[in-house]
Structure formats: C-alpha cells, structure tokens
Scaffold this active site. Structure first.
Site, PDB file in Angstrom:
ATOM      1  N   ARG A 101       4.590 103.056  17.986  1.00 28.53           N
ATOM      2  CA  ARG A 101       4.628 104.347  18.677  1.00 28.53           C
ATOM      3  C   ARG A 101       5.915 104.412  19.478  1.00 28.53           C
ATOM      4  O   ARG A 101       6.176 103.537  20.313  1.00 28.53           O
ATOM      5  CB  ARG A 101       3.420 104.500  19.616  1.00 28.53           C
ATOM      6  N   HIS A 128       2.766 112.700  13.852  1.00 32.93           N
ATOM      7  CA  HIS A 128       1.624 111.846  14.223  1.00 32.93           C
ATOM      8  C   HIS A 128       0.690 111.757  13.008  1.00 32.93           C
ATOM      9  O   HIS A 128      -0.436 112.267  13.037  1.00 32.93           O
ATOM     10  CB  HIS A 128       0.912 112.434  15.436  1.00 32.93           C
ATOM     11  N   GLN A 131      -3.090 110.508  13.139  1.00 33.35           N
ATOM     12  CA  GLN A 131      -4.014 111.451  13.767  1.00 33.35           C
ATOM     13  C   GLN A 131      -4.620 112.408  12.737  1.00 33.35           C
ATOM     14  O   GLN A 131      -5.822 112.692  12.753  1.00 33.35           O
ATOM     15  CB  GLN A 131      -3.251 112.268  14.833  1.00 33.35           C
ATOM     16  N   ASP A 218      -3.383 121.200  21.396  1.00 31.01           N
ATOM     17  CA  ASP A 218      -2.879 119.931  21.922  1.00 31.01           C
ATOM     18  C   ASP A 218      -2.239 120.241  23.273  1.00 31.01           C
ATOM     19  O   ASP A 218      -2.057 121.422  23.634  1.00 31.01           O
ATOM     20  CB  ASP A 218      -1.859 119.338  20.929  1.00 31.01           C
ATOM     21  N   CYS A 258      -6.581 116.366  19.646  1.00 35.11           N
ATOM     22  CA  CYS A 258      -6.321 114.938  19.423  1.00 35.11           C
ATOM     23  C   CYS A 258      -6.601 114.108  20.672  1.00 35.11           C
ATOM     24  O   CYS A 258      -6.781 112.898  20.575  1.00 35.11           O
ATOM     25  CB  CYS A 258      -4.891 114.738  18.936  1.00 35.11           C
ATOM     26  N   ARG A 287     -10.520 108.056  14.360  1.00 37.55           N
ATOM     27  CA  ARG A 287      -9.236 107.362  14.383  1.00 37.55           C
ATOM     28  C   ARG A 287      -9.433 105.914  13.928  1.00 37.55           C
ATOM     29  O   ARG A 287      -8.705 105.409  13.081  1.00 37.55           O
ATOM     30  CB  ARG A 287      -8.630 107.372  15.800  1.00 37.55           C
TER      31      ARG A 287
HETATM   32  N1   CP Z   1      -4.707 111.073  19.961  1.00 38.07           N
HETATM   33  C1   CP Z   1      -4.014 109.987  20.337  1.00 38.07           C
HETATM   34  O1   CP Z   1      -3.074 109.558  19.658  1.00 38.07           O
HETATM   35  O2   CP Z   1      -4.445 109.411  21.479  1.00 38.07           O
HETATM   36  P1   CP Z   1      -3.732 108.239  22.275  1.00 38.07           P
HETATM   37  O3   CP Z   1      -2.435 108.798  22.809  1.00 38.07           O
HETATM   38  O4   CP Z   1      -4.687 107.897  23.377  1.00 38.07           O
HETATM   39  O5   CP Z   1      -3.470 107.101  21.350  1.00 38.07           O
HETATM   40  N1  NVA Z   2       1.530 115.767  21.318  1.00 37.31           N
HETATM   41  C1  NVA Z   2       0.964 114.701  22.105  1.00 37.31           C
HETATM   42  C2  NVA Z   2      -0.020 113.933  21.308  1.00 37.31           C
HETATM   43  C3  NVA Z   2      -0.689 112.816  22.048  1.00 37.31           C
HETATM   44  C4  NVA Z   2      -1.642 112.042  21.195  1.00 37.31           C
HETATM   45  C5  NVA Z   2       2.078 113.793  22.582  1.00 37.31           C
HETATM   46  O1  NVA Z   2       2.988 113.489  21.788  1.00 37.31           O
HETATM   47  O2  NVA Z   2       2.058 113.386  23.744  1.00 37.31           O
END
Ligand code: CP
Ligand code: NVA
Length: 306
Positions: A101, A128, A131, A218, A258, A287
């Site tokens: 990430r 992502h 997700q 989101d 998400c 997930r």
């Molecule tokens: N939806 C998601 O990716 O959650 P986290 O940021 O908690 O991993």
């Molecule tokens: N769009 C959000 C998703 C988090 C899971 C971010 O990137 O922070």
C-alpha cells in the site's frame, strides 16, 4: 511474474474465477481452508494507514498456512529514505509475495519491477483493485447477479477508478455523480466505454441514484489529501448518500462503502447503520475471503479456491 496490480485488462473469465474462488474460500472457512501457503512468507508493506486490508491479509495468510510480516514506513528503513527498489530486492529474498500500500502508482511499479516475487496492490493514490473484488462478491451475494445498475456518488478517486476497470471487464452500467474538478480520469472512463461498459459522469447525485441497485460512496478526502479536506468538504456538500437519495433508487438497492466512513459527511448514519447499509459489513468481511483468492492467483497463476 503474475503480479496483481490492477483490474484493468483482466478478462471476464479470470475475474469471475477470482470471485468464485473468493466465495469458495468464504464457504469453506475455516475448516476446509487449504494450507497451500504453508511454509511461505508474505510481506505486508503499509505506507498508509490500514485496518481491513492489513488485518484481512494477515488473517488470510495465516488461515492458508503462511506467515505475514507487516512493515510500515515509520517502523522500517523506508521512513529513513531507503529506496523502494532496495527494499523490494531484500523482501523478495526473504518472502514469497509482497502486498504493498503506497502513494504514487510509480512506487508500486518500482516494487513490482524489483521484488522478484509477486506483488499485490493494496491501494495506491490511483487504484484499489483488491477492494473491488470484495465489492463485486458482495453485490453477487446480495443481488444474485452483477448485471445491475451502479451509482457512484462523490470523488472520482482510486476506488472509483478500480470500479471503472471492473465495469470495463463486465460491461457494467455505472453512473458517477462527481462535482466539477473531481471527475475520474477521463482516459479510464473512455477505456471503460470502449470496452463496452455504459458509463455516465454527471453532477447531480439524484440523476446517478435514479433506478440504481447499488449506491456506492467513499470519503471525500483520501489518505494523502488531508490538506485538501476543507476545500473538498465544500466541493462535496450535497453529495451525501442518505435516505432521500435511496428514495430515487430501486426497491432492492444496497449501499456500499469501502470504509472507513464519516457518518454525516459522505453517508448518513441512518443509511450506514440501517438495512440499506447492511451490505457494507459483508463487504468488509469479504475483503479477507477475497484476499485468499488474490494471493492464490498471484502465487500460482490461477484462483481455484480451497
Ligand atoms: N477499505 C480499506 O481498504 O480499508 P483499510 O484502509 O482499513 O484497509
Ligand atoms: N479512497 C480512500 C480509500 C480508503 C480505503 C483512500 O484512498 O483513503
């Protein structure tokens, strides 16, 4: 190297296989979980905060018989400026896969180029993909089919882009309601349309929600955009997913988010904590199940399930 970096370009057959394998892992949990990852190590490299992705992968790896090691920026030499390529080379000597990430997509590409083991995209500023595998599984569970009408309300962000990739794979009907300046990448929209998806980008959330079976949203400020939070809150005023918006939707419509969510900003508490939002908690659980299938695809080239 069979990395899992994006949904773009996946065939409908392989994404369906991934969903079928995810569902099979879910049904089999925990007793029939095949320990095919026994003796293998997975590095989870988290340069941004994470709850679902991090714990979902840790539990998935563990239940498949493997071992997961989490490193964060602050707790590793990444925080002191070690190049991603050097980190990748070393992790690739220790581990059998890297779940990553990060911020810019180019860091993910550099990890994938240098790691010598499969790399899984656990979120970048741009996409992502993990997700959306869970999201699709959730739609299939709740509505029985993926062939429904989708609405995305809010920011044309990383999650929206991966949804556009999925729409392209399955030729879905997706309407996005985004304020000016926050539309998804027009090239991604054009590619989805060229692949046969029916994509509209509108300003009015009501237009997107009308007749929709799935209403998704989101956060307004994603990780790394904290400095823009105030400007974004102004731009996204009026983009709240609430009960009023669901009056425009189909009778069976579900909400997806998400998470993490900000009740009263992008989604109302009454939606998230009510019957429309029940799917969100399945979406979060999914997930972990889908991570098992994604690991199998990345490490073996096919996702069969347990
Ligand atoms: N939806 C998601 O990716 O959650 P986290 O940021 O908690 O991993
Ligand atoms: N769009 C959000 C998703 C988090 C899971 C971010 O990137 O922070």
């Amino acid at each position: 190297m069979p990395h899992f970096l994006t949904l773009a370009g996946l065939s409908a057959t392989s994404l369906t296989e991934l969903l079928d394998a995810s569902a099979a892992y879910k049904r089999a949990r925990p007793h029939a979980a095949a320990p095919w990852l026994a003796g293998k190590h997975v590095a989870l490299v988290m340069e941004k905060a994470s709850t679902r992705t991090r714990v979902g992968f840790e539990v998935a790896v563990r239940e498949l018989g493997g071992h997961a090691t989490v490193i964060t920026t602050e707790g590793s030499q990444l925080g002191r400026g070690e190049p991603v390529e050097d980190t990748a080379r070393v992790l690739g000597r220790f581990c059998h896969a890297v779940v990553y990430r990060t911020f810019g997509d180019e860091r993910l590409q550099r990890m994938a180029t240098s790691a010598a083991v499969p790399v899984i995209n656990a979120l970048t500023d741009r996409e992502h993909p993990c997700q959306i595998v869970a999201d699709l599984l959730t739609v299939r569970e709740h509505l029985g089919t993926l062939d429904v009408r989708y609405a995305w309300i809010g920011d044309g962000n990383n999650v929206a882009v991966s949804w556009l990739h999925a729409a392209a794979v399955f030729k879905l009907t997706l309407t996005l309601a985004c304020p000016a300046g926050y539309h998804p990448d027009p090239d991604v929209v054009a590619d989805a349309r060229a692949a046969g998806a029916t994509i509209e980008v509108v300003a009015d959330p009501v237009l997107a929600a009308r007749g929709a079976d799935v209403i998704m949203t989101d956060v307004w400020a994603s990780m790394g955009q904290e400095d823009e939070a105030r400007a974004r809150a102004e731009a996204f005023a009026g983009y709240l997913v609430d009960d009023g918006l669901f009056l425009e939707a189909s009778g069976r419509a579900i909400a997806l988010h998400c998470l993490p969510a900000h009740r009263g900003e992008e989604i109302s508490a009454s939606v998230l904590d009510g019957p429309r939002g029940a799917a969100v908690w399945d979406q979060a659980e999914n997930r972990m199940h889908s991570h098992k299938a994604i690991l199998e695809l990345a490490l073996t080239g096919r996702a069969h399930g347990p």
